[in-house]
Write an enzyme that holds these catalytic residues in place. Structure first.
Site, PDB file in Angstrom:
ATOM      1  CB  SER A 168      -0.894   0.012   1.243  1.00  0.00           C
ATOM      2  OG  SER A 168      -0.080   0.150   2.412  1.00  0.00           O
ATOM      3  CG  ASP A 205      -3.738  -2.832  -1.910  1.00  0.00           C
ATOM      4  OD1 ASP A 205      -4.659  -2.875  -2.750  1.00  0.00           O
ATOM      5  OD2 ASP A 205      -3.898  -3.113  -0.705  1.00  0.00           O
ATOM      6  CG  HIS A 206      -6.465   0.609  -2.015  1.00  0.00           C
ATOM      7  ND1 HIS A 206      -7.703   0.887  -2.537  1.00  0.00           N
ATOM      8  CD2 HIS A 206      -6.596  -0.560  -1.340  1.00  0.00           C
ATOM      9  CE1 HIS A 206      -8.557  -0.053  -2.173  1.00  0.00           C
ATOM     10  NE2 HIS A 206      -7.904  -0.958  -1.459  1.00  0.00           N
ATOM     11  CG  ASP A 265      -9.347   3.071  -4.932  1.00  0.00           C
ATOM     12  OD1 ASP A 265     -10.391   3.323  -5.569  1.00  0.00           O
ATOM     13  OD2 ASP A 265      -9.347   2.757  -3.727  1.00  0.00           O
ATOM     14  N   GLY A 304     -10.059  -4.048   6.673  1.00  0.00           N
ATOM     15  CA  GLY A 304      -9.747  -4.054   8.101  1.00  0.00           C
ATOM     16  C   GLY A 304     -10.256  -5.284   8.840  1.00  0.00           C
ATOM     17  CG  HIS A 308      -9.463  -4.406  -3.078  1.00  0.00           C
ATOM     18  ND1 HIS A 308      -8.441  -3.521  -2.830  1.00  0.00           N
ATOM     19  CD2 HIS A 308      -9.369  -4.725  -4.387  1.00  0.00           C
ATOM     20  CE1 HIS A 308      -7.766  -3.310  -3.949  1.00  0.00           C
ATOM     21  NE2 HIS A 308      -8.316  -4.036  -4.910  1.00  0.00           N
ATOM     22  N   GLY A 309     -10.389  -6.385   0.582  1.00  0.00           N
ATOM     23  CA  GLY A 309     -10.985  -6.520   1.912  1.00  0.00           C
ATOM     24  C   GLY A 309     -11.481  -7.919   2.188  1.00  0.00           C
ATOM     25  CG  ASN A 368      -6.375  -7.375  -2.768  1.00  0.00           C
ATOM     26  OD1 ASN A 368      -6.118  -8.104  -3.724  1.00  0.00           O
ATOM     27  ND2 ASN A 368      -6.324  -6.055  -2.845  1.00  0.00           N
ATOM     28  CG  ASP A 374      -2.922  -5.866   4.908  1.00  0.00           C
ATOM     29  OD1 ASP A 374      -2.016  -6.411   5.578  1.00  0.00           O
ATOM     30  OD2 ASP A 374      -2.970  -4.629   4.738  1.00  0.00           O
TER      31      ASP A 374
END
Length: 332
Positions: free
Chosen positions: A57, A95-96, A117, A192, A234-235, A277, A279
């Site tokens: 990121s 990323d992003h 993004d 998150g 994502h996420g 993704n 994280d």
């Protein structure tokens, strides 16, 4: 002086995505900030014979330094060879990315793939920004991921209070006009460890939160509009409860942390979703191992002592995702 990712031994995502779409699996995209995360990712990918996307990121790049990251990526390729992988398929991905300038800087410094993004921008502005990045990236044989739809949640400097599902009727126009190589969509994943508010969930018999299901109807509608086009989620951390419980048992405070059920990600990976993704799960695995170690060995202070079990726990988590969730093992 610009550095090509090919000089570092990296690859872009074009061939691996095409193969994943046909094969009904997804490529793991693991975020990394530290040497231990990088080592665990490479070890897991080599042992499972999986291609892998190592992604960074904007915040991680600021934390680790762009030059160091470039050499870490090159080191990852050489490390994979040392571990017995003759032809590593490793992508270094931004990323992003939030600006043309950031994407350009990453391309000029050895990244083989970038994400721009513009999802929070008005539709036409998102198209214009994405197209500009695509034109520069493709001139350097770098692949571009774009985003349409907004994910809720907070991770690094990416934040949104609300989510907006991707509109299937927009995807053909967006992909055609921008020329992007893959498209991140919003179908209910979130950034998150706190992906959903308790009131969005139900509770099972054990009192654990159960998140709402992903919007597979939106995904299938997008697949019909863009058959065979690489889709990204994502996420998509699952926030494993055993890691959360370990953290909480050893001094942490993560009440009601909940993620995306792995069986839903497995279902998604069998479709056109070819990059998922992850994280937060890595962060949780690392933190759980370190907290447990400190609790059990309060007299220790050598970072190698507590980072070694952290690395081992992350590797175990990465291998589980590759084999049991994404299905990308034995695809090299």
């Amino acid at each position: 002086m610009a550095v090509s990712y090919k000089e570092l031994g990296l690859v872009n995502t074009k061939e691996m995505f095409a193969k994943a779409v046909k094969g009904g699996y997804a490529i793991p995209a693991f975020n990394f900030n530290t040497m231990e995360q990088m080592q665990a990712i490479v070890q897991a990918a080599v042992e499972t014979k999986s291609p892998v996307i190592m992604q960074v990121s904007k915040g991680a790049r600021n934390y680790a330094n762009g030059t160091i990251l470039r050499y870490m990526a090159q080191g990852a390729v050489e490390y994979a060879k040392e571990l017995g992988c003759a032809n590593p398929q490793i992508v270094l991905h931004l990323d992003h990315g939030d600006s043309f300038e950031l994407c350009k800087d990453c391309i000029d410094n050895g990244f083989s793939s970038v994400m721009i993004d513009g999802s929070a921008l008005p539709y036409e502005e998102n198209i214009a920004l994405t197209k500009k990045v695509v034109e520069y990236a493709h001139a350097h044989d770098v692949t571009v991921e774009a985003e349409l739809g907004v994910l809720a949640g907070v991770e690094d400097e990416v934040a949104s209070e609300v989510s907006h599902y991707t509109k299937p009727e927009e995807v053909i126009d967006f992909a055609t006009r921008t020329g992007c190589d893959s498209l991140a969509i919003s179908i209910g994943t979130s950034h998150g460890a706190y992906k959903f508010k308790p009131e969005q969930c139900t509770r099972n018999a054990q009192g654990k939160l159960v998140p709402p299901p992903l919007a597979f109807d939106v995904l299938h509608a997008i697949e019909k509009k863009l058959p065979g086009f690489p889709i990204v989620l994502h996420g998509s951390s699952s926030v494993p409860q055993d890691e959360v419980d370990t953290i909480n048992a050893h001094g942490g405070k993560l009440p009601d942390a909940v993620g995306i059920p792995e069986e839903q990600l497995r279902e998604a990976s069998k479709s056109a979703v070819c990059k998922i993704n992850i994280d937060s799960d890595s962060r949780l695995a690392m933190t759980a191992a370190i907290r447990k170690y400190f609790d059990e060995h309060p007299e220790h202070f050598d970072p190698r002592q507590y980072l070694k079990p952290a690395r081992e726990n992350m590797k175990k988590m990465y291998m589980h995702k590759i084999v049991d969730v994404l299905g990308s093992n034995n695809q090299l």
